[in-house]
Design a protein around this motif. Structure first.
Motif, PDB file in Angstrom:
ATOM      1  N   VAL A   1       4.804  30.259   0.762  1.00  0.00           N
ATOM      2  CA  VAL A   1       5.242  29.806   2.090  1.00  0.00           C
ATOM      3  C   VAL A   1       6.478  30.571   2.547  1.00  0.00           C
ATOM      4  N   ARG A   2       7.363  30.902   1.615  1.00  0.00           N
ATOM      5  CA  ARG A   2       8.565  31.659   1.977  1.00  0.00           C
ATOM      6  C   ARG A   2       8.192  33.013   2.579  1.00  0.00           C
TER       7      ARG A   2
ATOM      8  N   HIS B   1       9.617  26.777  15.308  1.00  0.00           N
ATOM      9  CA  HIS B   1      10.987  26.811  14.774  1.00  0.00           C
ATOM     10  C   HIS B   1      11.746  28.033  15.302  1.00  0.00           C
TER      11      HIS B   1
ATOM     12  N   LEU C   1       1.096  25.990   9.213  1.00  0.00           N
ATOM     13  CA  LEU C   1       2.421  26.513   8.864  1.00  0.00           C
ATOM     14  C   LEU C   1       2.853  27.595   9.848  1.00  0.00           C
ATOM     15  N   THR C   2       1.916  28.454  10.226  1.00  0.00           N
ATOM     16  CA  THR C   2       2.238  29.519  11.180  1.00  0.00           C
ATOM     17  C   THR C   2       2.724  28.932  12.494  1.00  0.00           C
TER      18      THR C   2
ATOM     19  N   ARG D   1       6.815  32.531   6.108  1.00  0.00           N
ATOM     20  CA  ARG D   1       7.931  32.282   7.021  1.00  0.00           C
ATOM     21  C   ARG D   1       8.611  33.589   7.413  1.00  0.00           C
ATOM     22  N   ASN D   2       8.839  34.462   6.446  1.00  0.00           N
ATOM     23  CA  ASN D   2       9.489  35.745   6.712  1.00  0.00           C
ATOM     24  C   ASN D   2       8.635  36.632   7.604  1.00  0.00           C
TER      25      ASN D   2
ATOM     26  N   TYR E   1       4.003  25.993  12.930  1.00  0.00           N
ATOM     27  CA  TYR E   1       5.281  25.320  12.673  1.00  0.00           C
ATOM     28  C   TYR E   1       6.439  26.311  12.712  1.00  0.00           C
ATOM     29  N   PHE E   2       6.256  27.458  12.051  1.00  0.00           N
ATOM     30  CA  PHE E   2       7.321  28.461  12.020  1.00  0.00           C
ATOM     31  C   PHE E   2       7.527  29.109  13.400  1.00  0.00           C
TER      32      PHE E   2
ATOM     33  N   GLU F   1       8.891  35.281  11.132  1.00  0.00           N
ATOM     34  CA  GLU F   1      10.211  35.582  11.700  1.00  0.00           C
ATOM     35  C   GLU F   1      10.309  37.056  12.109  1.00  0.00           C
TER      36      GLU F   1
END
Length: 450
Positions: A355-356, A326, A319-320, A359-360, A322-323, A363
């Motif tokens: 996961v939210r 992105h 996931l890391t 993602r934050n 992937y973000f 970012e």
């Protein structure tokens, strides 16, 4: 606001329609000839073109052919006072949305153009999600593989009601969209509404629509999400917050696929799939009298629990990455990843926001970083604190970070230290570092370890 172009050689008709659409808050243009209309259609990019069949320089059917040949995206409605069936059939074959016989009532015209605008919005939304959400549920863990399997089963059974359960941030909306995308309803609308953010009356109006005058601000008739989504899927987020009055109407939809608009008297029939989601304990809410028991069991046809991130830690590195990719695209950066010592911190953290939250965190770090590699200093204090509590030495991490050595050497020392600490186990070392096993294997190979 929507844009409309009227192509008609009757000046009075043009003026009347321009005034009418302007009074509704639309942008309205007019053209008296085919040539003027084709130029304006290219320049103004209207949503809808009202095109008369009889024009002085070229008839409306040829004008329609010209517009379609230029790939003009506008929805075209033909108008005529003659009512020739052959022309109507030809126009529809060429791609016209509808055929209106003059004289027509403005209410009839309004109903038609409103339906066209609504349909265009849904087409754009569905195209966006088909492009952007090809693989929205990212992960390699067994939990995620099981989730994909269950989504496939639910997608095959396109009429079954689904109840998605899980903590905030686990991806319930993504799962709902994926169920829709993989199933036979994929080309029909996907409409969503959050049941916790609107008042009782507004929620009821959004879901079921309302008739003109149903309440103080109901100045005109409005179709609700259930009606607009006919043939598709309605996603009801935070279903546990739905008021009792609305729960009764939803129960009827689930039982009979019928409902009435707010202030209406006529039953409307719809063919929609209901997917609901909540992070609340609905069974407990039923026991406390705050939720209808009959609705709970109607929703619980196919319950699916989405696992929290702390129960699928193998997905954190994936996931890391992937973000990072992105945000490299959206922020126009070229970040390669987190420094190796960050992997342990990311793995040790409990991720209450799931996961939210991850993602934050990614970012925020990417906005702040001036380097291609992000260090511990860019992680929030609570994550670094958790890392310290787990027993992995922050002091050694700090020493590795700030010794005056080349970055490649610092990375090598840290990876080898963790590798030793983990008893030379490649899988646990990769998890501790927050990188994939294949990446670790490549690095160990470059260090001469096979």
């Amino acid at each position: 606001m929507p844009k409309v172009l009227i192509i008609d050689d009757e000046a009075g008709m043009c003026r009347m329609l321009v005034q009418h659409f302007s009074s509704r808050g639309w942008d309205a243009d007019e053209a008296g000839t085919s040539a003027q209309g084709i130029l304006l259609a290219s320049a103004a990019e209207p949503d809808i073109v009202l095109l008369d069949v009889k024009l002085p320089d070229q008839d409306g059917i040829e004008t329609l052919r010209n517009l379609k040949a230029r790939n003009n995206p506008a929805s075209i409605v033909m108008m005529t006072a003659y009512g020739v069936i052959a022309d109507a059939v030809e126009a529809i074959k060429l791609g016209a949305e509808q055929y209106l016989i003059k004289p027509f009532k403005l209410a009839e015209l309004d109903a038609l153009v409103d339906r066209i605008v609504e349909t265009r919005k849904l087409r754009i939304e569905n195209l966006y999600y088909r492009r952007m959400l090809d693989h929205p549920i990212v992960g390699v863990s067994m939990e995620i593989q099981r989730l994909h399997h269950m989504i496939d089963l639910m997608a095959e059974n396109a009429d079954t009601t689904v109840l998605l359960l899980g903590e905030s941030g686990t991806g319930k909306e993504l799962a709902a969209r994926e169920i829709h995308r993989r199933g036979p309803r994929r080309d029909r609308p996907f409409m969503d509404i959050n049941c916790s953010v609107l008042s009782d009356t507004l929620l009821e109006s959004e879901m079921f629509g309302h008739e003109r005058g149903a309440f103080t601000d109901a100045r005109e008739q409005k179709r609700g999400l259930l009606e607009v989504a006919d043939g598709g899927t309605v996603f009801l987020d935070e279903i546990g917050e739905m008021p009792m009055a609305v729960q009764a109407k939803l129960l009827r939809v689930l039982e009979t696929r019928t409902f009435k608009r707010l202030g209406g008297t006529r039953d409307l029939h719809v063919n929609v799939r209901i997917i609901a989601a909540t992070n609340r304990d609905l069974e407990k809410a039923v026991e406390q009298g705050r939720y209808r028991e009959d609705l709970y069991y109607r929703l619980k046809v196919f319950p699916l629990v989405l696992p929290p991130l702390r129960e699928r830690r193998d997905d954190i590195p994936v996931l890391t990455d992937y973000f990072i990719q992105h945000f490299n695209n959206t922020l126009k950066k070229n970040v390669t990843g987190f420094a190796p010592e960050c992997g342990g911190a990311l793995q040790a953290y409990a991720w209450p926001g799931n996961v939210r939250e991850l993602r934050n965190v990614v970012e925020r770090a990417m906005v702040l970083t001036k380097s291609t590699v992000m260090g511990l200093d860019l992680l929030p204090r609570e994550i670094i604190g958790d890392f310290t509590v787990t027993g992995r030495s922050m002091e050694s991490a700090d020493r590795v970070c700030f010794d005056k050595k080349p970055l490649r050497e610092i990375e090598r020392e840290y990876i080898l230290k963790v590798f030793r600490d983990e008893g030379s186990n490649r899988s646990s070392t990769a998890r501790a570092l927050g990188i994939s096993r294949s990446t670790l294997q490549e690095k160990l190979k470059s260090y001469g370890i096979k």
